[in-house]
Design a protein around this motif. Structure first.
Motif: not given
Length: 515
Positions: A334-337, A359-364, A402-405
């Protein structure tokens, strides 16, 4: 494990943080500023992003840990002064997590660095400082972060190792930000050793300009074909992702963790290899650094697993063969993008110093990478060719978006618990995680301390193996975080990865000489 705890007990004299008085007026102003911000927003909290909520769920409660080697002894006073002037001003590093009625928020608070910076007294005459540091880091993976303060800490170990005079150990909860943001923030706290006022320089990715291509019609045809492949690959990857979430599991191998692996202590080791060697292979094969890293991973894991299966067969009295690997091993990473553009080091420095709106945070998002396990002793460069084919195909897919959304809207509609369960199943049904981060191209200093190496990783996910690759100047750190109950010999695994790179280098040099 008993031996590791004994080593840690012998070297560690006191785990209590040493109180340090800093008299700088600038530091005091920073303290007052932090208090003012806390007072102004005492009753106002910032909501957590869906990804941040995900990283707080029981099965995916992850922390980032990074070892930073320095070329001289760490001065706690200078480090704390620098943190007051920089990091403490960052909103996430000056906010604590507050849970009220099931709702989670970031609330600004006053930062007391004596509770975040730990300087243990250690026996500098111990037999193996590297073993002690390894045990120290492993012990940290068993201790939850204190929720009564911002979710980060820094441990300063003034112990000389083979590569450094001292080691700083960062531990940051993954809910604060994604790996790329956090490592970039670390770089934003640093300056070039050659110019104490200049921020580090990161390598730039080359972009192709098609607007000046004289054969624009051919380019247009290629673009349309690429769009069709993008749609097809995305559909296939989404179906594969859903199948993995529901039932599709990796083969049980000596690298695959069992239920509850996320709660076990982790052992974190690293190996430094030549980035120039990786670039040599990259140029000879016409590929990217990521392609070479994926090829090294496939070759190294194949060597390791072949040895492990050979040990099992010898125990059964079977006849020794060169290839001990079972057929059709399914092994995926698994790779976090990061699906948003990085804010950049300058923007992050401005965020701490000028209250910039970066902008900051997690958007992966997640992507699943198949790892080919096979012996290619006669044709080692086939590992690289296969890796490039896999990477090129993944570039023509919207799997990460797709996985982020999917994670984002599952969290919004049904809550983070369901999103956490789905993320847990994805990571548990695969074997490992892998990541590659680009570091500065010249030597940098951390508040006056020149850095020798950087070795980041993550723990807390339901996998027994995580591999991180971190470049810095002309070196590459290969960092392996393992469950020692599953992988008792992580240094041997690093040997296999390093040896695979040497084999690739020899193969491309031999081919060039033949030409």
């Amino acid at each position: 494990m008993l031996q590791s705890q004994s080593s840690l007990a012998k070297g560690l004299i006191s785990m209590d943080a040493i109180e340090i008085t800093v008299n700088s007026e600038e530091v005091e102003e920073a303290k007052i500023g932090a208090v003012d911000k806390a007072s102004a927003r005492k009753d106002e909290g910032a909501p957590l992003s869906p990804a941040s909520l995900l990283f707080l769920e029981p099965g995916t409660n992850c922390c980032i840990i990074a070892m930073v080697g320095c070329k001289k002894k760490l001065d706690p006073g200078l480090v704390k002064e620098g943190l007051y002037r920089n990091l403490v001003k960052h909103p996430r590093f000056s906010s604590k997590l507050v849970i009220n009625g099931g709702k989670k928020k970031w609330i600004q608070t006053q930062v007391n660095l004596d509770k975040h910076v730990t300087v243990p007294e250690v026996d500098t005459e111990m037999e193996s400082t590297s073993q002690f540091i390894e045990d120290y880091v492993s012990n940290l993976t068993t201790i939850p972060l204190d929720l009564s303060k911002p979710l980060w800490e820094l441990h300063l170990l003034n112990l000389k190792t083979r590569e450094a005079e001292a080691v700083g150990i960062w531990r940051i909860h993954h809910s604060i930000g994604d790996g790329m943001s956090l490592i970039s923030l670390l770089f934003a706290c640093c300056r070039k050793s050659s110019d104490p006022e200049a921020l580090p320089t990161l390598p730039k990715q080359k972009q192709t300009d098609h607007s000046r291509n004289p054969r624009r019609f051919l380019w247009l045809f290629s673009a349309v074909w690429s769009v069709l492949k993008l749609l097809f690959n995305t559909i296939v990857d989404v179906l594969h992702f859903v199948a993995t979430c529901i039932f599709l599991k990796d083969t049980k191998t000596p690298l695959k963790g069992s239920s509850g692996v996320e709660h076990n202590p982790k052992r974190i080791v690293y190996r430094t290899v030549s980035l120039d060697d990786i670039k040599l292979v990259k140029a000879a094969m016409g590929m990217t650094v990521n392609d070479v890293i994926l090829g090294v991973t496939q070759a190294g894991l194949s060597r390791y697993l072949n040895r492990k299966y050979g040990e099992v067969d010898r125990g059964k009295g079977a006849k020794q063969k060169s290839n001990q690997l079972p057929r059709n091993i399914r092994l995926r990473a698994t790779v976090l993008v990061n699906i948003r553009q990085s804010a950049g080091i300058q923007a992050l420095a401005d965020m701490m110093n000028k209250k910039s709106k970066a902008k900051w945070g997690n958007k992966i998002g997640f992507i699943l990478i198949p790892i080919t396990i096979a012996l290619q002793n006669d044709h080692p460069l086939d590992y690289l060719r296969g890796a490039k084919a896999t990477a090129d195909r993944k570039k023509l897919s919207l799997e990460a978006i797709f996985t982020y959304l999917a994670s984002k809207y599952t969290t919004k509609l049904f809550g983070s618990k369901l999103s956490g369960v789905l993320a847990y199943r994805i990571t548990f049904n695969t074997t490992m995680s892998i990541s590659n981060l680009a570091g500065p191209v010249e030597e940098i200093s951390f508040f006056g301390h020149p850095i020798a190496f950087i070795a980041p990783t993550v723990y807390g996910q339901p996998q027994a193996l995580t591999l991180h690759f971190q470049s810095y100047i002309n070196k590459m750190s290969i960092v392996a975080a393992v469950d020692p109950n599953v992988i008792p010999d992580p240094h041997l695994l690093c040997d296999d990865l390093e040896e695979s790179l040497k084999i690739f280098k020899h193969a491309v040099l031999t081919n060039n000489s033949a030409c």
